[in-house]
Design a protein around this motif. Sequence first.
Motif, short mmCIF file in Angstrom:
data_model
loop_
_atom_site.label_atom_id
_atom_site.label_comp_id
_atom_site.label_asym_id
_atom_site.label_seq_id
_atom_site.Cartn_x
_atom_site.Cartn_y
_atom_site.Cartn_z
N LEU A 1 38.57 52.51 33.21
CA LEU A 1 37.76 51.84 34.43
C LEU A 1 36.75 52.45 35.30
CD1 LEU A 1 37.93 48.84 35.67
CD2 LEU A 1 39.64 49.36 37.18
N THR A 2 35.57 51.90 35.14
CA THR A 2 34.64 52.56 36.18
C THR A 2 34.15 51.56 37.32
OG1 THR A 2 33.82 54.05 34.13
CG2 THR A 2 32.31 53.63 35.98
N VAL A 3 34.47 51.99 38.49
CA VAL A 3 33.95 51.15 39.37
C VAL A 3 32.88 51.38 39.93
CG1 VAL A 3 34.74 49.51 41.53
CG2 VAL A 3 36.35 50.12 39.56
N ASP A 4 31.79 50.50 40.18
CA ASP A 4 30.68 51.01 41.15
C ASP A 4 30.18 49.99 42.03
OD1 ASP A 4 28.60 52.76 41.79
OD2 ASP A 4 27.80 52.91 40.03
N ARG A 5 29.20 50.26 42.70
CA ARG A 5 28.47 49.20 43.85
C ARG A 5 27.04 49.17 43.67
NH1 ARG A 5 31.30 50.26 48.61
NH2 ARG A 5 32.85 48.61 48.01
N LYS A 6 26.71 48.01 43.29
CA LYS A 6 25.15 47.84 43.37
C LYS A 6 24.73 46.79 43.93
CE LYS A 6 24.96 49.99 38.35
NZ LYS A 6 24.72 49.93 37.17
N ASP A 7 23.57 47.04 44.82
CA ASP A 7 23.13 45.74 45.79
C ASP A 7 24.01 45.33 46.61
OD1 ASP A 7 20.58 46.26 44.88
OD2 ASP A 7 21.03 44.77 42.99
N ASN A 8 25.26 46.30 46.98
CA ASN A 8 26.24 45.84 47.91
C ASN A 8 27.42 44.82 47.18
OD1 ASN A 8 25.17 46.98 50.44
ND2 ASN A 8 23.76 45.36 50.51
N THR A 9 27.26 44.93 45.86
CA THR A 9 28.38 44.23 45.17
C THR A 9 29.04 45.33 44.18
OG1 THR A 9 26.85 42.33 45.11
CG2 THR A 9 28.41 41.97 43.50
N ASP A 10 30.39 44.86 44.34
CA ASP A 10 31.32 45.87 43.40
C ASP A 10 30.99 45.28 41.85
OD1 ASP A 10 32.54 47.09 45.51
OD2 ASP A 10 34.02 45.64 45.55
N THR A 11 30.85 46.45 40.99
CA THR A 11 30.95 46.16 39.65
C THR A 11 32.12 46.98 38.69
OG1 THR A 11 29.56 48.01 39.09
CG2 THR A 11 28.25 45.98 39.67
N SER A 12 32.12 46.62 37.66
CA SER A 12 33.32 47.06 37.08
C SER A 12 33.20 47.18 35.44
CB SER A 12 34.84 46.45 37.45
OG SER A 12 34.80 44.88 37.02
N GLU A 13 33.43 48.14 34.85
CA GLU A 13 33.31 48.20 33.62
C GLU A 13 34.48 48.88 32.74
OE1 GLU A 13 29.93 49.45 30.66
OE2 GLU A 13 31.08 51.01 30.77
N LEU A 14 35.09 47.98 31.91
CA LEU A 14 36.56 48.66 31.32
C LEU A 14 36.47 48.93 29.89
CD1 LEU A 14 39.58 48.89 31.87
CD2 LEU A 14 39.88 46.44 31.15
N GLN A 15 36.31 50.31 29.47
CA GLN A 15 36.44 50.65 28.32
C GLN A 15 37.78 50.47 27.90
OE1 GLN A 15 34.27 54.33 27.16
NE2 GLN A 15 33.75 54.14 29.32
N VAL A 16 38.05 49.94 26.59
CA VAL A 16 39.32 49.64 25.90
C VAL A 16 39.16 50.04 24.40
CG1 VAL A 16 41.35 48.13 25.43
CG2 VAL A 16 39.87 47.88 27.63
N GLU A 17 40.18 50.57 23.74
CA GLU A 17 40.20 51.07 22.44
C GLU A 17 40.68 49.88 21.65
OE1 GLU A 17 42.08 54.65 21.37
OE2 GLU A 17 40.55 55.84 22.73
N VAL A 18 40.07 49.63 20.48
CA VAL A 18 40.58 48.61 19.42
C VAL A 18 41.40 49.30 18.59
CG1 VAL A 18 39.85 46.78 18.08
CG2 VAL A 18 38.57 47.21 20.23
N LYS A 19 42.41 48.69 18.30
CA LYS A 19 43.34 49.33 17.06
C LYS A 19 42.34 49.28 15.65
CE LYS A 19 47.87 48.07 18.59
NZ LYS A 19 49.14 47.21 18.30
N GLU A 20 42.59 50.51 15.03
CA GLU A 20 41.70 50.66 13.78
C GLU A 20 41.91 49.46 12.96
OE1 GLU A 20 41.58 54.15 10.32
OE2 GLU A 20 43.23 54.13 11.98
#
Length: 432
Positions: free
Chosen positions: A358-377
């Motif tokens: 999980l990568t959390v950041d802040r852009k234009d005073n708003t929290d952003t979150s991107e969640l990388q998740v592995e998919v099963k083969e």
Amino acid sequence: MIWNETIECMSREQLRDLQSQRLRKMADYVYHNTPFYRKKFQEMGLEPGDIRDIDDIVKLPFTNKLDLRDNYPFGLTAVPMSQIVRIHASSGTTGKPVVVLYTRKDLAMWTEAISRAFTAYGATKNDIFQVSYGYGLFTGGLGAHDGATNIGASVIPMSSGNTQKQITLMHDFGTSVLCCTPSYAMFLAETLKDCEWPRDEFKLRIGAFGAEPWTEEMRHKLETSLGIKAYDIYGLSEISGPGVGYECECQNGTHLNEDYFYPEILNPETGEPMPEGQLGELTFTHLTKEGMPLLRYRTHDLTALHYEKCACGRTLVRMDRILGRCDDMLIIRGVNVFPSQIESVILSLPEYEPHFLLTVDRKDNTDTSELQVEVKEEYYTDEMSTMVGLQKKLEAELRSVIGLGFKVRLVEPRAIERSTGKAKRVIDKRKL
């Protein structure tokens, strides 16, 4: 099986008497041997004689990690350094490490605590332990090693890393008990799938996993993948290391060795005691430690305690799974989020591997979150519509359970870097 029935099954009344006796001695001990605590007592107008029974613990001062760092390296030592036989330190990434010191008696106490744990898991002198926690300043490797040796088992001092060799020796030496972090156990399980030997050639039957929070969903995944019974072992360097708490065969909470380490649950904001069964911050007081005893050490771990007798026969208090740490809790757009909650959601769905970032950041005073998740083969495909469907499914489940919208990015199996120790689950760029 029970290692020390006298203590582990002692009546609550007898245990309270023992704790009161030891707390009185500890209050007197730190007052006369640790200048840091003597000063604290004097600032509070507190005398050792004011501590008469275990209920008086609320009169004692708190200790926190900053106190340990401010007294780096040996400022909290209560004995001459000639009596210190072991020095461990935390693996903190910032600032000075937290140093912990042990006398011979302290090491014997720690070994006794871990022996109780391994026996509760069903391990005996006939087992072969593979200790894949890191050896060295981290307490996991040597702590597990001494406990396994004490119950008479054979020990492979493997340490972490070198995963292919881990698998080879596990097969060739007939490892029956694996000790490591749950995230590394998951990595070993993946590697086992691709190894040259069939699963029935391995003798692995017990996993002792700790050093990071993990969920019931992760337990099920590990048990299914490795063909074992997976047990939680709880500890923290400042108090002792692994063995502060352990699960029994009932797996209905973690028994704490409260004859050595007295637990309290506090309101994280006010420091006031919480009622039994209520979620709060876990705090420990050493009742027997000689080298570097701590009073009311605030762990920041969030959990609850239950005092009714366990079906296994033990009367030692049971602790719920650690939800997370006060200082690990993320506040994203006003919503409290713990990494363990995310893991629980991911593992509740069949299409995803238990690896995420999980990568959390802040852009234009708003929290952003991107969640990388592995998919099963078996579910990963080049068909865009299928992958979008999987993405939307996970986003919807996360929003339903956690109450927050995450931007999910699905990645192929093994795309997220593995760890041989504690897994890195979150990058919070707002703090960088």
